[in-house]
Design an enzyme around this catalytic site. Structure first.
Site, short mmCIF file in Angstrom:
data_model
loop_
_atom_site.label_atom_id
_atom_site.label_comp_id
_atom_site.label_asym_id
_atom_site.label_seq_id
_atom_site.Cartn_x
_atom_site.Cartn_y
_atom_site.Cartn_z
N ARG A 228 0.84 -1.18 -0.06
CA ARG A 228 0.19 0.08 -0.02
C ARG A 228 0.92 1.22 -0.22
O ARG A 228 1.80 1.14 0.73
CB ARG A 228 -0.76 0.07 1.13
CG ARG A 228 -2.12 -0.82 1.08
CD ARG A 228 -2.92 -0.53 0.09
NE ARG A 228 -4.31 -1.10 -0.06
CZ ARG A 228 -4.45 -2.11 -0.87
NH1 ARG A 228 -3.72 -2.51 -1.72
NH2 ARG A 228 -5.46 -2.70 -0.89
N GLU A 257 -2.35 8.77 -4.24
CA GLU A 257 -2.70 7.66 -5.43
C GLU A 257 -4.17 8.19 -5.94
O GLU A 257 -4.95 8.03 -5.02
CB GLU A 257 -2.48 6.21 -4.96
CG GLU A 257 -2.79 5.22 -5.98
CD GLU A 257 -2.48 3.75 -5.71
OE1 GLU A 257 -3.55 3.02 -5.77
OE2 GLU A 257 -1.57 3.47 -5.12
N HIS A 276 -0.99 0.79 -10.23
CA HIS A 276 -1.50 -0.43 -9.19
C HIS A 276 -2.31 -1.29 -10.16
O HIS A 276 -3.20 -1.72 -10.10
CB HIS A 276 -2.72 0.62 -8.54
CG HIS A 276 -3.18 -0.03 -7.28
ND1 HIS A 276 -3.43 0.57 -6.29
CD2 HIS A 276 -2.93 -1.49 -6.88
CE1 HIS A 276 -3.63 -0.24 -5.04
NE2 HIS A 276 -3.45 -1.60 -5.48
#
Length: 316
Positions: A228, A257, A276
């Protein structure tokens, strides 16, 4: 009649399977669900902002939430726990894809393919401005010894890497010959050539990879984040690269993000960024649905879950 809110798209055959097996249930989408029916929603497949409205009911009628991701840090975990909602994730389905992505990043750098691509779109020199090496014999430190970490450990060991795992207590984990506890990593940080973050985001791991942590590195390793983004202090990461505490960073997740187009990380020649996508797999619906179906069967039979139940207190 209870409602299962189908946020995640299903194939026609999958939905028909549910409808035939459970005629007493209604299976609705967000667009077909009426506000007057919120109190009938007991099961939710996939995440959607409507979750907050369901949790605002008094009492809360939602009983089982199946999400389609491995991480659950984006969910209102405290609210779900207080309402005693059972939550399951899809941990494990992304393990091969993510572990292959981590290895791809490592191989891209050590075998010179990143330099070759830059040369191919730039100077077109026959000699590359880098010396290639191999993964064989180098040390890989994996933060997180769950299914993703285990999948990576197997593949990395097959390529000759010396693999060390890090988890909360240093307890043994499948496919790891050596594990160390999260607070006791000084020795392996001094010798690691590659470090992968595969930890879930929790209060303990938020901003874990910070300036103090980077200062412990001894071999200028490559840092790969497939966990993460907020586990890493981005400014400290860039400083570690500037100070050559790190040689490279490969980031599939970032903080913030999505990463803004003007963010300085994009401009760095020592950073590889993927948006991602390390966990993307083919035939996603075919892989996810069996987890939900097994849990839905168990929920109907016994009011419990049989696969991937999340510990809401721990956050994974």
């Amino acid at each position: 009649m209870p409602i299962a809110l189908m946020v995640q798209a299903t194939k026609t055959a999958q939905l028909e399977q549910l409808q035939q097996a459970y005629p007493a249930w209604q299976f609705k989408t967000v667009t077909t669900l009426k506000p007057t029916e919120y109190a009938q929603v007991e099961v939710m497949y996939g995440n959607h902002p409507i979750l907050q409205q369901l949790l605002a009911q008094t009492p809360v009628h939602l009983k089982f939430l199946q999400v389609i991701s491995a991480g659950v840090d984006y969910l209102p975990l405290a609210q779900l726990k207080a309402a005693e909602v059972l939550v399951a994730n899809t941990s494990g389905i992304h393990a091969d894809a993510i572990s292959e992505s981590a290895l791809a990043a490592m191989l891209t750098v050590v075998r010179g393919y990143h330099a070759a691509w830059q040369n191919q779109i730039g100077a077109h020199q026959w000699d590359l401005p880098t010396t290639t090496s191999t993964l064989t014999g180098q040390q890989l430190l994996i933060y997180g010894t769950g299914q993703i970490g285990q999948s990576l450990a197997v593949k990395a060991a097959a390529l000759g890497l010396q693999v060390v795992g890090v988890n909360t207590t240093g307890h043994p984990a499948p496919h790891f010959a050596q594990t160390v506890a999260l607070p006791a990593t000084a020795a392996v940080l001094a010798t690691a050539n590659f470090i992968v973050n595969a930890l879930p985001l929790t209060p303990t791991t938020a901003h874990f990879f910070n300036a103090q942590w980077f200062q412990q590195l001894g071999q200028h390793p490559m840092f790969i984040n497939i966990g993460r983004g907020p586990s890493v202090v981005t400014a400290d990461l860039m400083a570690a690269l500037d100070q050559q505490q790190l040689s490279w960073a490969a980031l599939d997740v970032t903080d913030p993000e999505p990463l803004p187009a003007a963010h300085p990380l994009w401009q760095r020649p020592d950073v590889l960024i993927t948006p991602h996508i390390s966990g993307q797999i083919a035939h996603f619906r075919a892989v996810v649905f069996p987890i939900f179906k097994a849990n839905f069967d168990q929920f109907n039979a016994q009011g419990t879950l049989c696969r991937n139940q999340v510990d809401l207190a721990r956050g994974y």
